[in-house]
Design an enzyme around this catalytic site. Sequence first.
Site, mmCIF file in Angstrom:
data_model
loop_
_atom_site.group_PDB
_atom_site.id
_atom_site.type_symbol
_atom_site.label_atom_id
_atom_site.label_comp_id
_atom_site.label_asym_id
_atom_site.label_seq_id
_atom_site.Cartn_x
_atom_site.Cartn_y
_atom_site.Cartn_z
ATOM 1 N N TYR A 253 -2.859 12.717 8.270
ATOM 2 C CA TYR A 253 -2.539 11.761 7.203
ATOM 3 C C TYR A 253 -1.057 11.828 6.882
ATOM 4 C CZ TYR A 253 -3.077 9.377 2.656
ATOM 5 O OH TYR A 253 -3.002 8.504 1.596
ATOM 6 N N PHE A 318 0.980 2.994 0.563
ATOM 7 C CA PHE A 318 1.509 3.333 1.888
ATOM 8 C C PHE A 318 0.643 4.461 2.416
ATOM 9 C CE2 PHE A 318 3.462 6.183 4.803
ATOM 10 C CZ PHE A 318 4.312 5.444 5.603
ATOM 11 N N GLU A 319 0.077 4.281 3.592
ATOM 12 C CA GLU A 319 -0.496 5.446 4.253
ATOM 13 C C GLU A 319 -0.624 5.188 5.744
ATOM 14 O OE1 GLU A 319 -4.087 6.560 2.063
ATOM 15 O OE2 GLU A 319 -5.034 4.652 2.427
ATOM 16 N N ILE A 320 -0.458 6.254 6.507
ATOM 17 C CA ILE A 320 -0.679 6.208 7.945
ATOM 18 C C ILE A 320 -1.665 7.330 8.211
ATOM 19 C CG2 ILE A 320 0.345 6.560 10.233
ATOM 20 C CD1 ILE A 320 2.959 5.392 9.115
#
Length: 426
Positions: A253, A318-320
């Site tokens: 994450y 926002f996240e990857i």
Amino acid sequence: KDYYNTWNIRPNDEFNAPTLPYDVDLSKEKTVNPKYKEQSLFNSDHSVNMKYFKTFKYHEDDITPKAILERNDALYEKVMSHKINEPRVDNLQRPDVNYRRANATLMSLVRNSEIDGLVDSMRQVEAHFNKKFRYPWTLMNNRPFEEEFKRRVLAETDAQVNFVVIPPELWDIPPSIDIEKMNAGMKKLADQDLPYATLASYRNMCRFNSGTFYNVPEMQQYRWYWRVEPSVNYFCDIDYDVFKFMEDNGKTYGFVATLYEIAETIPTLWSTSLEFVKENPQYLNPNGAFDWLLNDNQLPDKAKLAKGYSTCHFWSNFEIGDMDFYRGEAYSKWFDHLEKAGGFYYERWGDAPVHSVGLGLFADKSKIHWFRDMGYHHPPYYHCPTSDKCSGCTAGLFTPHENILDQNCNPHWIRFSMTEKDLELY
Ligand code: GDP
Ligand code: MN
């Protein structure tokens, strides 16, 4: 793999500006409360020692929250003013002629009415990153997208675009929810004038982003996602493949900012989660980000309302991330447990604290990555690195609004979850 040694840091070369030593000594950043009695996480019979979550090791009774905030701000400023470039690993992937992408998609949940904001966000992601890599976009909506919406989206990218109508069972209020109880919970939040107090659609959105988006049929083909919201800003050129960076370095994450939650929206999220942990000790990760979840000394009233959870969370607009983590046994079973408790509707559990508690309890904290090189803005907060790859973002700025400076809990991530090597990565 060694928890604390996951980076293979590359020596200085043409890609890596020489790094200066950090003016931060992490070992001096944690002060143990003298009253703290050492607790182990597990009892000898492998059950969880629940006391571990009740007594916070680094709480300091003799330091006021104001002094803590000053100390935290100083740490944040030191780290953010350090000049960075790219992660200094030896395995960054650059685009080339026969580039093979990771199994990933850029993803946005969006309404037809938000087309202007979406185009704005897409244009920045394309310019800074995706025109080099052409990752597919997956746009999701609980209603069908209009033709005009599709036309405008397709004009922004050369990549494939999936337009998805979310199956109702992954979006709507589940039949198990008691509507009268939900209405009572809404009224309670409305009486305190809290944002989105009475919106069922906001609750559907939070539940979807917490626990169902990765099961949408069109999403099931992918492992990695990058969440993009309408009307946000990306300020920095990203010249390497962020998905491959995650995959090749064993990350689960990635985030840019961490903040406190409105505690009144999650009064029982933590106690409900601890119930699950007590019944299912096998899922608890021995290297979880517990100290980060528990540290209450900057805004102690938040942790009181949330019954022991600091409310500090990764800002999930926002996240990857790796969807296989959510699809895995620990997170899915815990999510089912949360669903049964009904807090997405009876309270107003947000996807940010839900992802964060799930990651903090069930993921190894060394697999969570702070993307310090991703300049980002979603009102009212910024993440602004000091880097030649960024423009339009004031380095180090967290928010222009003085009265919410204390909402930044990133220093706690630095202090409790990062290693010297993580610091040196940039
Ligand atoms: P905030 O950032 O918490 O204030 O919430 P937002 O209003 O930005 O919502 C979060 C994300 O969900 C955004 O990408 C919105 O476009 C999207 N969203 C929120 N509610 C709905 C909804 O009812 N339908 C759809 N399709 N998208 C929604
Ligand atoms: Mn938003």
